[in-house]
Design a protein around this motif. Sequence first.
Motif, PDB file in Angstrom:
ATOM      1  N   ASP A  29       0.836  -1.210   0.000  1.00 11.86           N
ATOM      2  CA  ASP A  29       0.000   0.000   0.000  1.00 11.86           C
ATOM      3  C   ASP A  29       0.868   1.256   0.000  1.00 11.86           C
ATOM      4  O   ASP A  29       0.567   2.234  -0.711  1.00 11.86           O
ATOM      5  N   VAL A  30       1.921   1.245   0.793  1.00 12.20           N
ATOM      6  CA  VAL A  30       2.821   2.401   0.849  1.00 12.20           C
ATOM      7  C   VAL A  30       3.506   2.603  -0.502  1.00 12.20           C
ATOM      8  O   VAL A  30       3.608   3.732  -1.003  1.00 12.20           O
ATOM      9  N   LEU A  31       3.995   1.522  -1.108  1.00 15.14           N
ATOM     10  CA  LEU A  31       4.672   1.632  -2.393  1.00 15.14           C
ATOM     11  C   LEU A  31       3.725   2.122  -3.486  1.00 15.14           C
ATOM     12  O   LEU A  31       4.115   2.903  -4.361  1.00 15.14           O
ATOM     13  N   THR A  32       2.490   1.665  -3.444  1.00 10.75           N
ATOM     14  CA  THR A  32       1.509   2.129  -4.425  1.00 10.75           C
ATOM     15  C   THR A  32       1.215   3.610  -4.234  1.00 10.75           C
ATOM     16  O   THR A  32       1.155   4.384  -5.198  1.00 10.75           O
ATOM     17  N   GLU A  33       1.069   4.035  -2.980  1.00  6.50           N
ATOM     18  CA  GLU A  33       0.755   5.436  -2.703  1.00  6.50           C
ATOM     19  C   GLU A  33       1.913   6.358  -3.064  1.00  6.50           C
ATOM     20  O   GLU A  33       1.704   7.425  -3.654  1.00  6.50           O
ATOM     21  N   GLU A  34       3.148   5.948  -2.733  1.00  8.26           N
ATOM     22  CA  GLU A  34       4.292   6.838  -2.910  1.00  8.26           C
ATOM     23  C   GLU A  34       4.928   6.746  -4.292  1.00  8.26           C
ATOM     24  O   GLU A  34       5.492   7.725  -4.779  1.00  8.26           O
ATOM     25  N   ALA A  35       4.879   5.569  -4.913  1.00  7.10           N
ATOM     26  CA  ALA A  35       5.540   5.398  -6.211  1.00  7.10           C
ATOM     27  C   ALA A  35       4.583   5.113  -7.352  1.00  7.10           C
ATOM     28  O   ALA A  35       4.991   5.119  -8.514  1.00  7.10           O
ATOM     29  N   GLY A  36       3.331   4.812  -7.035  1.00  5.55           N
ATOM     30  CA  GLY A  36       2.355   4.531  -8.071  1.00  5.55           C
ATOM     31  C   GLY A  36       2.447   3.130  -8.641  1.00  5.55           C
ATOM     32  O   GLY A  36       1.844   2.840  -9.686  1.00  5.55           O
ATOM     33  N   TRP A  37       3.164   2.234  -7.977  1.00 10.01           N
ATOM     34  CA  TRP A  37       3.333   0.877  -8.478  1.00 10.01           C
ATOM     35  C   TRP A  37       2.137   0.011  -8.088  1.00 10.01           C
ATOM     36  O   TRP A  37       1.604   0.109  -6.984  1.00 10.01           O
TER      37      TRP A  37
END
Length: 284
Positions: A29-37
């Motif tokens: 969730d953090v990676l999706t929020e911060e990097a869009g992955w």
Amino acid sequence: MDTDQDTFAPAIDPHTHLFPEGLMSAIRDVLTEEAGWEFDHPVARSAVEEILAEAGVETYVALPYVHRPEMARDLNSWLCEQAEVSEMLIPFATVHPEDEDVGNVVREAFEAGARGLKFHCPVQEVAPADPRIEEALAVAAEYDAPITYHGGTAPMFEDNHYVGAELFAELLDSYPELRVCCAHMGTYETDAFVEFAREYDNAYLDTTFAMSTQAEQTMGFDPGSIPDETFVKLSESIMYGSDLPNIPYPYREERAELLGRDLPEETCRDLFYRTAREYLGLPE
């Protein structure tokens, strides 16, 4: 079957991740929020191992990290338990710099089967040679265990005070007895980290994310900026890695760029197998 398997296999992947389902979901969730992955790969150990084995990976390392104190013991134990029922998995351990007894946390993990240490410097807010983890590094030296760091500024840590070439140089100068790896080719300070691999016998790099065919789209880094000559001359200090299952593209894209370079066979054997074997201290 991967058409490049004969070149890639047998392989070791020294940079993957296994976490309990809840923690893995939070990390994604953090990676999706911060990097869009966005992530499609399954996270269960058996499913990750199926992907690896189909590609020709014989052995892989799962790298843990924790973002707050008093989490490391449980995570280390869980990962060592996963390794007990796997024929492929080498577990690393982690520790938080604010844990009460960092040395014993690491020692307990090594006694339970962990084979190295992992620090995600920006997430754990710890510099590579931070005095707070001095006892942990001493235990790693005692066990002749390697340490893998997220020590570079990519993909979103350029203003972070815990990463960068200068801090990694401090580690190399202070702990020449340790085998240490900076993940992701040290991006975005790749030139400096390549020089570390050239100058220090105990310095390693892994190619994770930085050398994928998707590196420009996912992290704004051009793999072509690292010439073939670097891999040929430093193949005993550079090893493949993937970040599976937390990669927003198919697993084959991690190795496709390297395989497409038509590097010498001996260089490929180093990158995909022998250098990781040496780094991990595995037998011939």
